[in-house]
Design an enzyme around this catalytic site. Structure first.
Site, PDB file in Angstrom:
ATOM      1  N   GLY A  63       0.811  -1.177  -0.147  1.00 13.69           N
ATOM      2  CA  GLY A  63       0.022  -0.008   0.089  1.00 13.69           C
ATOM      3  C   GLY A  63       0.892   1.274  -0.019  1.00 13.69           C
ATOM      4  N   ALA A  64       1.969   1.206   0.757  1.00 13.14           N
ATOM      5  CA  ALA A  64       2.905   2.198   0.829  1.00 13.14           C
ATOM      6  C   ALA A  64       4.040   1.835   1.737  1.00 13.14           C
ATOM      7  CB  ALA A  64       2.244   3.546   1.538  1.00 13.14           C
ATOM      8  N   MET A  65       5.179   2.432   1.733  1.00 16.15           N
ATOM      9  CA  MET A  65       6.552   2.307   2.377  1.00 16.15           C
ATOM     10  C   MET A  65       6.771   3.305   3.063  1.00 16.15           C
ATOM     11  SD  MET A  65       8.650   0.034   3.275  1.00 16.15           S
ATOM     12  CE  MET A  65      10.017   0.552   4.343  1.00 16.15           C
ATOM     13  N   GLU A  66       7.245   3.120   4.514  1.00 19.14           N
ATOM     14  CA  GLU A  66       7.764   4.374   5.011  1.00 19.14           C
ATOM     15  C   GLU A  66       9.036   4.910   5.023  1.00 19.14           C
ATOM     16  OE1 GLU A  66       6.853   1.330   6.260  1.00 19.14           O
ATOM     17  OE2 GLU A  66       8.245   0.811   7.862  1.00 19.14           O
ATOM     18  N   HIS A 123      -0.507   6.358   8.860  1.00 19.74           N
ATOM     19  CA  HIS A 123       0.319   5.276   9.316  1.00 19.74           C
ATOM     20  C   HIS A 123       1.949   5.167   8.892  1.00 19.74           C
ATOM     21  CE1 HIS A 123       0.516   0.533   9.585  1.00 19.74           C
ATOM     22  NE2 HIS A 123       1.623   0.881   8.695  1.00 19.74           N
ATOM     23  N   GLU A 124       1.907   5.707   7.646  1.00 17.78           N
ATOM     24  CA  GLU A 124       3.455   5.970   7.215  1.00 17.78           C
ATOM     25  C   GLU A 124       4.226   6.812   8.124  1.00 17.78           C
ATOM     26  OE1 GLU A 124       4.214   3.292   5.534  1.00 17.78           O
ATOM     27  OE2 GLU A 124       2.353   2.835   4.958  1.00 17.78           O
ATOM     28  N   HIS A 167       5.403   5.614  11.422  1.00 18.96           N
ATOM     29  CA  HIS A 167       6.721   5.051  11.195  1.00 18.96           C
ATOM     30  C   HIS A 167       7.771   5.977  11.092  1.00 18.96           C
ATOM     31  CE1 HIS A 167       5.469   0.960  10.586  1.00 18.96           C
ATOM     32  NE2 HIS A 167       4.846   1.019   9.508  1.00 18.96           N
ATOM     33  N   GLU A 174       4.383  -2.445  13.076  1.00 19.07           N
ATOM     34  CA  GLU A 174       3.385  -2.350  12.452  1.00 19.07           C
ATOM     35  C   GLU A 174       2.223  -2.509  13.240  1.00 19.07           C
ATOM     36  OE1 GLU A 174       3.035  -1.766   9.595  1.00 19.07           O
ATOM     37  OE2 GLU A 174       5.329  -2.054   9.146  1.00 19.07           O
TER      38      GLU A 174
HETATM   39 ZN   LIG Z   1       3.394   0.027   8.487  1.00 20.71          ZN
END
Ligand SMILES: [Zn+2]
Length: 1003
Positions: free
Chosen positions: A388-391, A424-425, A428, A447
């Site tokens: 979905g996404a990466m932080e 969310h990201e 992180h 997570e």
């Molecule tokens: Zn995450």
């Protein structure tokens, strides 16, 4: 970890698939990195170490029978050698046995990471600074030939005398002579030779004389690697502009793929600083974690962009992008430059993400009490992205649906999904990036934490969205399902092999992690939680942590405030054993309250594979709360808690009148179910029927969810569960509806092919007809949560055949067909309308929708069209659509498994999809099997509704004929367990449901 891929189509009815596709923030999965063909690490799990891991070789697996034979007496070294031989001989399934581990929780303070250290890099020398140059070559020739080349200088410090420097490497060819030089020239160190251990992905460089503690050395390497569209490492992305393919190079390194971009010490705890230079053509732009500090020409149209040095950072958090994207920008309240990037055609859709991003970043700075440590934050929406996404620190990458929002085209649910993923990201950036996991076994903490804090961030921006109510249906009740199985796993699992690392990027790490952190915040109290957290982050900034570090920080804070909670002792019961308890609450004759706990399982008859042994014999530390009819209180705090300390039974002194109902687990803060005597259940149901508003919406949802699942397990009668939804005609709130439809959706999927489906549809029609209004398909003017309810109800109305819904859907769809540039359908119900029109239409409607799918520039619209296309009733149309999943110009590779699952959700498509998967199994495993969570979702998705003995036979036959299921193994075993439980449900409940429908004159 990256935020999961999600199906974010709010108006996804149960036409297709199941709970994956629901309103709200969508399903959170996770990012899984591709680790195709990597066999490293598995040896280590063969280690039999008394304290930590017990491997038992059952000897059932032919491939491992050699290794397993006589394992009792074999030495660890012998076992490893045998496993190694099997792998050398090309036995790919050797791991099935070699890693069949029974985990007892480490009884010593020794972290499992230490036990597994021989898959880990030696610590004799560690990196201080990397100087990296990378140049993707993607401008001429066919894309199959694209490459990247680069150089890296790693300045290392020696900590123990050694004769080698060992780093990770994967899929790279070294191009020039390796050099090792002492920073102090008098060191006289030189490269001697090197070897590559491909299984462990180690590059071991030997020196002519020992490296000495305290001395610094430079390691210089040059390399070339393939630039492929495999979504991992440094990879090739592309998109279409006016039928021209435009290329971009981008990265995804979590968990173990930086080593595909350059040789490095690729473990999360080995932090270092990085000086990055990216070389691009002059019409492109480049991005990395830090701001660009200079650009210089290298001739022939090549430009080298140099970026500022990073702070100490884990390798998996780096990011490099070369693309022709554009951006919008803003400054946060605390002067962090924030930019939102997208394809030029889509850059206008970045404004919402940018506006929530800047607000949430500042909110987190204040909440954590630590300023964002980098001078800038970029977010970028990529057309090809596995997660979905990466932080990545300072450069967060997103799939387009998780970042782009178009007020005309996107639904309220799309909007919420963007806000949630952004939040969310950003969480992180502190939890994961500033303080990183010591090893991947603590992934859940990252997570789970980000999955909880995301609600705080969104709540800050949109308090009217009631995010803290939504968490109950989105996470707690959602993960309860999976965690009620004997095939679940503890939140904390020692892992070594990349497959094992990948497997834990699942709902347990995300959803259960979030749920138990929410419970912890409740029992600690908000201030203790926040202060403890701040200290944890401050003390461990730029370092790595083990989960005990968090428990101690919070426990110390609790002690400081004289609350004296032993956080570790409490939380260990929630993290080191799988599943969760059900608490039975009884009002005694003297008015006191008795509570007893036991382990809840959806199927008490299921055979526990004993893969995980509970260190607490399945008893938990439970923060119990309750309220009663004569003393109603939904505003509970930590002061209202009655602790059950791993005890079987407790008595709470009270004076509850016998005529009262009692309700346990107020606001469902605790991660447990509650049950009662039949008499009390009936009193709760009567209260729902008379005046449901007496209960908070969360507890309405809880009563329904608990009752249905306790009926599922046989703890109470199905008749009680059925009665909890009778009041629904009067329900107007989202949370209880969402909870109800999850359960009724299950009944639907069980009855779909039976004679009861008609009467059940009539029941559903009656429940929704009270609040469905066909004008809501085109009108707007709704609040966010009203729109959510409307989305759910419209989907049910069209699905169960309310004629005004079907007619209006068809009318609107045809208006749109007549004028494709003006879509008259309200975005939040578009999926329902599209699906209904395609289902009740013919090929004209399908072809139109497919054309719009291909032409749409809005990812959210594209995705809902992709789902709606699976709604056709025509077998040939669905078959053709299935074939499209094998042609990447029709359906993008990242979407292929989703399409198959959507088709299987359609009653007409179910057997088609199953046949398709069976006959294309090897192809699917090869093409899609590397992204394990997606593959697992494919298997689970297509098999979700299997509920007959014939279905079960088919599954077992298939499993028998495919002994090596690869990435599908676990999902398949779970599907078999699920099918058995579905069969049991049918055996037990079919007649009860029939009677209940008859009693209400639906039969
Ligand atoms: Zn995450």
């Amino acid at each position: 970890m990256g935020k999961a891929e999600s199906f974010d189509f709010s108006d996804m009815a149960k036409y297709n698939s199941d709970a994956e596709l629901t309103p709200g923030n969508g399903k959170k999965g996770c990012f899984i990195s591709v680790l195709v063909g990597i066999l490293l690490f598995f040896l280590v799990v063969c280690l039999v170490i008394g304290v930590g891991l017990l491997v038992y070789f059952a000897g059932k697996d032919k491939n491992c029978s050699d290794a397993s034979a006589g394992s009792e007496s074999s030495s660890v070294a012998e076992l490893i050698d045998k496993c190694k031989d099997l792998i050398d001989n090309g036995e790919s399934s050797v791991c099935d046995t070699c890693r069949r581990t029974t985990t007892t929780i480490p009884s010593s303070t020794q972290s499992p990471a230490a036990i597994l250290q021989n898959v880990r890099l030696p610590r004799a020398v560690l990196p201080e600074l990397y100087t990296v140059g990378l140049q993707p070559n993607m401008y001429d020739g066919p894309p199959e030939m694209f490459t990247f080349n680069g150089t890296v200088r790693i300045r290392v410090k020696c900590h123990q005398t050694t004769n080698n420097i060992t780093v990770h490497i994967n899929k790279l060819n070294l191009t020039e002579k390796i050099r090792v030089t002492g920073v102090d020239p008098s060191d006289g160190i030189h490269y001697k030779n090197h070897e590559i251990d491909t299984k462990r992905q180690f590059l071991i460089i030997y020196t002519n004389s020992p490296l000495l503690p305290g001395h610094y050395y430079d390691l210089d390497l040059s390399f070339i690697g393939p630039l492929k569209d495999d979504l991992h490492g440094l990879y090739l992305s592309s998109y279409k502009r006016n039928n021209q393919i435009v290329y971009a190079a981008t990265t995804q390194f979590q968990a173990t793929d930086l080593r595909k971009a350059f040789p490095c010490f690729d473990e999360p705890a080995i932090k270092a600083k990085f000086d990055i230079t990216l070389v691009r053509k002059n019409h492109m732009t480049s991005l990395s974690n830090m701001p660009k500090i200079s650009s210089e020409s290298r001739g022939n149209g090549w430009i080298a962009d140099r970026f500022n040095t990073t702070p100490p950072v884990s390798t998996y958090l780096l990011a490099f992008i070369i693309c022709d994207f554009q951006y919008k920008e803003d400054m946060t309240a605390n002067d962090v430059r924030y930019r939102a990037w997208a394809r030029p055609e889509a850059v206008n859709q970045t404004e919402y993400a940018l506006s929530v991003g800047t607000k949430i970043l500042t909110y987190f700075e204040n909440y954590f009490g630590i300023p964002f440590p980098l001078p800038k934050q970029d977010m970028i929406a990529l057309p090809d992205f596995a997660a979905g996404a990466m932080e990545n620190w300072g450069l967060i990458t997103y799939r387009e649906t998780a970042m782009l929002y178009d007020p005309q085209e996107s639904s309220e649910s799309n909007k919420q999904r963007v806000a949630v993923v952004v939040s969310h990201e950003l969480a992180h950036q502190w939890f994961g990036n500033l303080v990183s996991p010591s090893w991947w076994d603590d992934l859940w903490l990252n997570e789970g934490f980000a999955s909880f804090v995301e609600y705080m961030g969104v709540d800050h921006v949109h308090p009217d969205w009631k995010m803290f109510d939504q968490i109950v249906v989105e996470d707690v009740q959602d993960v309860f399902n999976f965690d009620g199985l004997v095939t679940s796993h503890p939140v904390y699992v020692p892992v070594a092999h990349p497959d094992q690392i990948n497997e834990i990027f699942d709902r347990i790490s995300y959803g259960k992690g979030a749920s138990i952190i929410r419970m912890m915040r409740f029992f600690l109290g908000e201030e203790t939680f926040r202060e403890g957290l701040k200290k944890y982050l401050q003390n461990l900034a730029y370092k790595a942590a083990f989960h005990d570090d968090l428990w101690f920080a919070l426990g110390n804070q609790s002690a400081l405030e004289n609350k004296g909670l032993n956080v570790k002792e409490i939380m260990d019961t929630w993290t080191l054993q799988m599943n969760y308890p059900v608490v039975k609450v009884t009002i005694m004759a003297d008015g006191s309250i008795q509570i007893t706990q036991k382990r809840y399982l959806r199927d008490y008859g299921a055979v526990d594979p004993l893969k995980f042994i509970s260190p607490f014999n399945y008893h938990w530390e439970i923060p119990f709360t309750y309220t009663t009819k004569s003393n109603i209180n939904f505003n509970v705090t930590d002061a209202d808690i009655h602790w059950m300390h791993k005890t079987e039974t407790e008595t709470i002194s009270a004076n509850v009148p016998g005529s009262d109902w009692i309700l346990g687990n107020v606001m469902q803060y605790g991660y447990y179910r509650v049950t009662y005597s039949n008499d009390n259940w009936n009193k709760l149901i009567n209260q729902l029927d008379e005046d449901h508003k007496v209960f908070h919406p969360i507890n309405r949802a809880q009563i329904i969810n608990d009752a249905w699942n306790l009926a599922m397990s046989g703890d109470i009668s199905m008749t009680i569960a059925l009665k909890t939804v009778n009041y629904l005609d009067k329900e107007k709130e989202f949370i209880p509806w969402k909870a109800s439809l999850r359960e009724l959706g299950y009944v639907d999927s069980m009855l779909e092919r039976t004679a009861l489906y008609g009467p059940f549809s009539n029941f559903m029609k009656k429940k929704v007809s009270g609040i469905f209004n066909s004008s809501s398909l085109s009108s707007s003017n709704m609040t966010h949560l009203e729109s959510f309810v409307n989305t759910l109800i419209a989907a049910e109305a069209c699905k169960y055949g309310i004629q005004s819904c079907i007619d209006e859907a068809s009318r609107l769809f045809h208006l749109w067909m007549a004028k494709p540039t003006e879509n008259p359908i309200r975005s939040s119900v578009r999926l329902t309308v599209y699906c209904s029109a395609i289902r009740h239409g013919d090929i004209k409607e399908w072809d139109f929708a497919y054309k719009m799918y291909q032409e749409s520039n809005v990812a959210a619209e594209k995705s809902r069209l992709m789902i709606a296309l699976s709604c056709s009733k025509e077998v040939w149309v669905l078959s053709r659509y299935l074939q499209y999943t094998k042609i990447s110009s029709e359906i993008r590779k990242q979407d292929a498994t989703n399409v198959i699952v959507y088709i299987s959700g359609n009653a007409v498509g179910r057997s088609l999809a199953w046949d398709f998967v069976r006959s294309n199994w090897d192809y699917l495993l090869k093409e899609q099997g590397s992204v394990l969570y997606k593959f697992a979702r494919l298997v689970a998705g297509i098999l979700a509704k299997f509920n007959t003995r014939y279905d079960l036979q088919q599954l077992e036959d298939f499993l028998k004929s495919h002994p090596d299921m690869g990435s599908g193994t676990r999902a398949f075993q779970q599907a078999i367990e699920k099918t058995k439980s579905n069969i049991r449900w049918m055996d037990t409940n079919y007649d009860i449901v029939k009677q209940w429908l008859a009693d209400q004159n639906f039969l």
